[in-house]
Scaffold this active site. Structure first.
Site, PDB file in Angstrom:
ATOM      1  N   THR A 155       0.868  -1.178   0.000  1.00  0.00           N
ATOM      2  CA  THR A 155       0.000   0.000   0.000  1.00  0.00           C
ATOM      3  C   THR A 155       0.907   1.231   0.000  1.00  0.00           C
ATOM      4  O   THR A 155       1.980   1.194   0.604  1.00  0.00           O
ATOM      5  CB  THR A 155      -0.865   0.007   1.280  1.00  0.00           C
ATOM      6  OG1 THR A 155      -1.802  -1.062   1.208  1.00  0.00           O
ATOM      7  CG2 THR A 155      -1.612   1.320   1.473  1.00  0.00           C
ATOM      8  N   ARG A 183     -14.037  -7.037  -0.636  1.00  0.00           N
ATOM      9  CA  ARG A 183     -13.451  -6.710   0.678  1.00  0.00           C
ATOM     10  C   ARG A 183     -12.840  -5.293   0.649  1.00  0.00           C
ATOM     11  O   ARG A 183     -12.162  -4.904  -0.279  1.00  0.00           O
ATOM     12  CB  ARG A 183     -12.387  -7.745   1.021  1.00  0.00           C
ATOM     13  CG  ARG A 183     -11.599  -7.456   2.317  1.00  0.00           C
ATOM     14  CD  ARG A 183     -10.314  -6.749   2.002  1.00  0.00           C
ATOM     15  NE  ARG A 183      -9.497  -6.563   3.193  1.00  0.00           N
ATOM     16  CZ  ARG A 183      -8.482  -5.709   3.252  1.00  0.00           C
ATOM     17  NH1 ARG A 183      -8.152  -4.982   2.191  1.00  0.00           N
ATOM     18  NH2 ARG A 183      -7.789  -5.593   4.350  1.00  0.00           N
ATOM     19  N   GLY A 185     -10.515  -2.603   3.035  1.00  0.00           N
ATOM     20  CA  GLY A 185      -9.665  -2.483   4.218  1.00  0.00           C
ATOM     21  C   GLY A 185      -9.722  -1.081   4.798  1.00  0.00           C
ATOM     22  O   GLY A 185     -10.712  -0.359   4.667  1.00  0.00           O
ATOM     23  N   ASP A 186      -8.627  -0.692   5.418  1.00  0.00           N
ATOM     24  CA  ASP A 186      -8.581   0.618   6.096  1.00  0.00           C
ATOM     25  C   ASP A 186      -8.322   1.784   5.137  1.00  0.00           C
ATOM     26  O   ASP A 186      -8.745   2.918   5.388  1.00  0.00           O
ATOM     27  CB  ASP A 186      -7.449   0.616   7.142  1.00  0.00           C
ATOM     28  CG  ASP A 186      -6.088   0.341   6.489  1.00  0.00           C
ATOM     29  OD1 ASP A 186      -5.957  -0.687   5.783  1.00  0.00           O
ATOM     30  OD2 ASP A 186      -5.168   1.168   6.659  1.00  0.00           O
ATOM     31  N   THR A 206      -0.624   1.685   6.590  1.00  0.00           N
ATOM     32  CA  THR A 206      -0.429   0.509   5.742  1.00  0.00           C
ATOM     33  C   THR A 206      -0.458  -0.717   6.649  1.00  0.00           C
ATOM     34  O   THR A 206      -0.265  -0.594   7.864  1.00  0.00           O
ATOM     35  CB  THR A 206       0.907   0.582   4.971  1.00  0.00           C
ATOM     36  OG1 THR A 206       1.165  -0.689   4.376  1.00  0.00           O
ATOM     37  CG2 THR A 206       2.086   0.938   5.863  1.00  0.00           C
ATOM     38  N   GLY A 207      -0.693  -1.887   6.066  1.00  0.00           N
ATOM     39  CA  GLY A 207      -0.747  -3.106   6.881  1.00  0.00           C
ATOM     40  C   GLY A 207      -2.076  -3.802   6.691  1.00  0.00           C
ATOM     41  O   GLY A 207      -2.776  -3.578   5.701  1.00  0.00           O
ATOM     42  N   GLY A 209      -5.676  -4.225   6.986  1.00  0.00           N
ATOM     43  CA  GLY A 209      -6.762  -3.284   7.214  1.00  0.00           C
ATOM     44  C   GLY A 209      -7.730  -3.707   8.301  1.00  0.00           C
ATOM     45  O   GLY A 209      -8.239  -2.869   9.054  1.00  0.00           O
TER      46      GLY A 209
HETATM   47  N1  GLY Z   1      -3.963  -1.633   4.361  1.00  0.00           N
HETATM   48  C1  GLY Z   1      -4.465  -2.071   3.134  1.00  0.00           C
HETATM   49  C2  GLY Z   1      -5.597  -2.955   3.251  1.00  0.00           C
HETATM   50  O1  GLY Z   1      -5.763  -3.628   4.280  1.00  0.00           O
HETATM   51  O2  GLY Z   1      -6.359  -3.031   2.329  1.00  0.00           O
END
Ligand code: GLY
Length: 297
Positions: A155, A183, A185-186, A206-207, A209
């Site tokens: 990311t 799906r 994420g964050d 990042t990481g 989510g």
């Molecule tokens: N941090 C990116 C995701 O989880 O989509």
């Protein structure tokens, strides 16, 4: 209060500083340095930075975005202007690698803070955006099972404090490996994967989510940092990452600028590439897990 414009970016948890990536980032940082010095506003700088990272194809965003478990690439992005407090996330968009440019174009067109999927694509088409031929067809053999949750790598994100003291944050991603179609994420969630408020700070996450959202998102860290003295900040950052890992079982990383203008970066994954551009100082590096002072020594 610190003065002077500052830009920080990350290339995602798990990212590696190979020679080609290093060369590309050196060139990109030189360009960003010029823009920073020329007095460009924070949001424009963050959008340009993330656009370059998206275009490179090196990372899991823009050209390099990974596909979901049905073989289709659906991209997410988020942007926030800490001066105007305009914020917008776009999720599950097909056919548009230039997500940072797209969110910048849509920011402020409505009061909404999140738009998703097909209707974003239709807005883009109507406003002259070229939607790339969707070569990837949905995999008809895809089964809904529990195959999600592979390490999310690459990311990209950027935070900026411009010469007027305005903050901005932009985050862009293809998501995590083998995720279920649909799906989110964050990254495209305001307060989750991106946040900027001149009175609070700016952050790009990042990481994984799911873990980042469960802990309350990146804005939670900014609010925590706002309540402690300088000497306690490293501990707060470490505790935040530890909590994401031990309680929500995910790695995470971020670059940020706190409300006092202090830049910071940290992550809990194996490695992360991140960089900083300030007056007379440019640095990019790949580091193992930890908290990183990013001031010139
Ligand atoms: N941090 C990116 C995701 O989880 O989509």
């Amino acid at each position: 209060m610190r003065s002077g414009p500052t830009l920080l970016f990350h290339c995602g948890t798990g990212s590696t500083l190979t020679a080609p990536v290093h060369g590309f980032l050196d060139t990109t940082m030189a360009e960003l340095d010029g823009l920073l010095e020329s007095g460009q506003r924070a949001l424009d700088l963050a959008v340009t930075c993330v656009s370059r990272l998206e275009e490179s194809g090196f990372f899991n965003a823009g050209r390099g975005a990974v596909s979901q478990a049905d073989g289709v690439v659906r991209r997410d992005v988020g942007a926030m202007d800490g001066g105007t407090l305009k914020a917008l996330g776009l999720s599950q968009v097909r056919g548009i690698p230039k997500m940072a440019r797209l969110v910048a174009a849509l920011l402020g067109q409505s009061d909404h803070v999140h738009l998703s999927g097909q209707m974003v694509e239709r807005w883009a088409e109507r406003h002259g955006w070229f939607l790339e031929a969707r070569a990837e067809k949905e995999d008809p053999t895809f089964l809904w099972d529990a195959r999600s949750g592979q390490a999310g790598e690459g990311t990209v994100g950027c935070v900026v404090r411009d010469s007027k003291g305005n903050l901005a944050a932009v985050t862009s991603t293809g998501g995590i490996g083998r995720m279920w179609p649909g799906r989110i994420g964050d990254s495209p969630i305001v307060g989750g994967g991106f946040y900027a408020d001149n009175e609070v700070g700016a952050i790009s996450m990042t990481g994984i989510g799911e873990a980042i959202l469960k802990v309350g998102g990146g804005s939670a860290l900014l609010f925590l940092l706002g309540n402690v003295c300088e000497g306690e900040k490293d501990r707060v950052v470490s505790d935040f990452l530890d909590r994401i890992k031990s309680r929500f079982l995910g790695v995470a990383g971020f670059v940020g600028i706190d409300r006092g203008g202090q830049p910071f970066a940290a992550h809990s994954s194996e490695r992360m590439v991140h960089g900083i551009v300030r007056k007379d100082f440019r640095q990019v590096r790949e580091v193992g897990a930890g908290f990183f002072p990013v001031e010139p020594s």
